[in-house]
Design a protein around this motif. Structure first.
Motif, short mmCIF file in Angstrom:
data_model
loop_
_atom_site.label_atom_id
_atom_site.label_comp_id
_atom_site.label_asym_id
_atom_site.label_seq_id
_atom_site.Cartn_x
_atom_site.Cartn_y
_atom_site.Cartn_z
N PRO A 12 2.73 0.83 -0.26
CA PRO A 12 1.63 0.75 -1.23
C PRO A 12 0.66 -0.38 -0.89
O PRO A 12 1.08 -1.44 -0.43
N LEU A 13 -0.61 -0.14 -1.12
CA LEU A 13 -1.63 -1.16 -0.88
C LEU A 13 -1.77 -2.03 -2.13
O LEU A 13 -1.62 -1.55 -3.25
N PRO A 14 -2.07 -3.32 -1.95
CA PRO A 14 -2.27 -4.17 -3.12
C PRO A 14 -3.53 -3.79 -3.88
O PRO A 14 -4.53 -3.36 -3.28
N THR A 15 -3.49 -3.96 -5.18
CA THR A 15 -4.64 -3.66 -6.02
C THR A 15 -5.68 -4.78 -5.87
O THR A 15 -5.34 -5.88 -5.40
N PRO A 16 -6.92 -4.54 -6.26
CA PRO A 16 -7.92 -5.62 -6.20
C PRO A 16 -7.51 -6.85 -7.02
O PRO A 16 -7.78 -7.98 -6.63
N GLN A 17 -6.85 -6.61 -8.15
CA GLN A 17 -6.38 -7.74 -8.97
C GLN A 17 -5.33 -8.55 -8.22
O GLN A 17 -5.35 -9.79 -8.24
N GLU A 18 -4.42 -7.87 -7.54
CA GLU A 18 -3.39 -8.58 -6.76
C GLU A 18 -4.02 -9.37 -5.62
O GLU A 18 -3.64 -10.51 -5.36
N LEU A 19 -5.00 -8.82 -4.95
CA LEU A 19 -5.69 -9.53 -3.87
C LEU A 19 -6.41 -10.77 -4.40
O LEU A 19 -6.40 -11.82 -3.76
N ARG A 20 -7.01 -10.65 -5.58
CA ARG A 20 -7.69 -11.79 -6.19
C ARG A 20 -6.70 -12.90 -6.52
O ARG A 20 -6.96 -14.08 -6.29
N ARG A 21 -5.53 -12.53 -7.04
CA ARG A 21 -4.50 -13.54 -7.34
C ARG A 21 -3.99 -14.21 -6.07
O ARG A 21 -3.74 -15.41 -6.07
N ARG A 22 -3.84 -13.46 -5.01
CA ARG A 22 -3.34 -14.02 -3.75
C ARG A 22 -4.32 -15.02 -3.14
O ARG A 22 -3.92 -15.92 -2.42
N ARG A 23 -5.62 -14.84 -3.41
CA ARG A 23 -6.64 -15.73 -2.86
C ARG A 23 -6.98 -16.90 -3.77
O ARG A 23 -7.74 -17.78 -3.38
N ASN A 24 -6.44 -16.92 -4.98
CA ASN A 24 -6.76 -17.96 -5.95
C ASN A 24 -5.91 -19.20 -5.70
O ASN A 24 -4.70 -19.17 -5.89
N PRO A 25 -6.51 -20.32 -5.30
CA PRO A 25 -5.73 -21.53 -4.99
C PRO A 25 -5.00 -22.10 -6.21
O PRO A 25 -3.91 -22.64 -6.08
N VAL A 26 -5.58 -21.97 -7.40
CA VAL A 26 -4.93 -22.49 -8.61
C VAL A 26 -3.66 -21.68 -8.89
O VAL A 26 -2.59 -22.25 -9.14
N PHE A 27 -3.77 -20.39 -8.82
CA PHE A 27 -2.59 -19.53 -9.02
C PHE A 27 -1.52 -19.84 -7.98
O PHE A 27 -0.34 -19.93 -8.30
N GLN A 28 -1.92 -20.02 -6.72
CA GLN A 28 -0.97 -20.30 -5.66
C GLN A 28 -0.29 -21.66 -5.87
O GLN A 28 0.90 -21.81 -5.59
N PHE A 29 -1.02 -22.63 -6.38
CA PHE A 29 -0.43 -23.94 -6.65
C PHE A 29 0.67 -23.83 -7.70
O PHE A 29 1.77 -24.36 -7.51
#
Length: 47
Positions: A12-29
């Protein structure tokens, strides 16, 4: 017989929302801190 390419094509391909979360530095922190907190708790529990 190697079925790696077929399995990758069916994944399965990631959704646009999932891609946005993966690129968000605050979320990653916060994700990084949560993983560290879990590892710290496990280390303290076993000693």
């Amino acid at each position: 017989m190697d079925t790696t390419n077929e399995r990758i094509a069916q994944a399965p391909l990631p959704t646009p929302q999932e891609l946005r979360r993966r690129r968000n530095p605050v979320f990653q922190f916060f994700r990084f801190m949560r993983i560290n907190w879990t590892m710290w708790r496990l280390a303290r529990k076993s000693h």
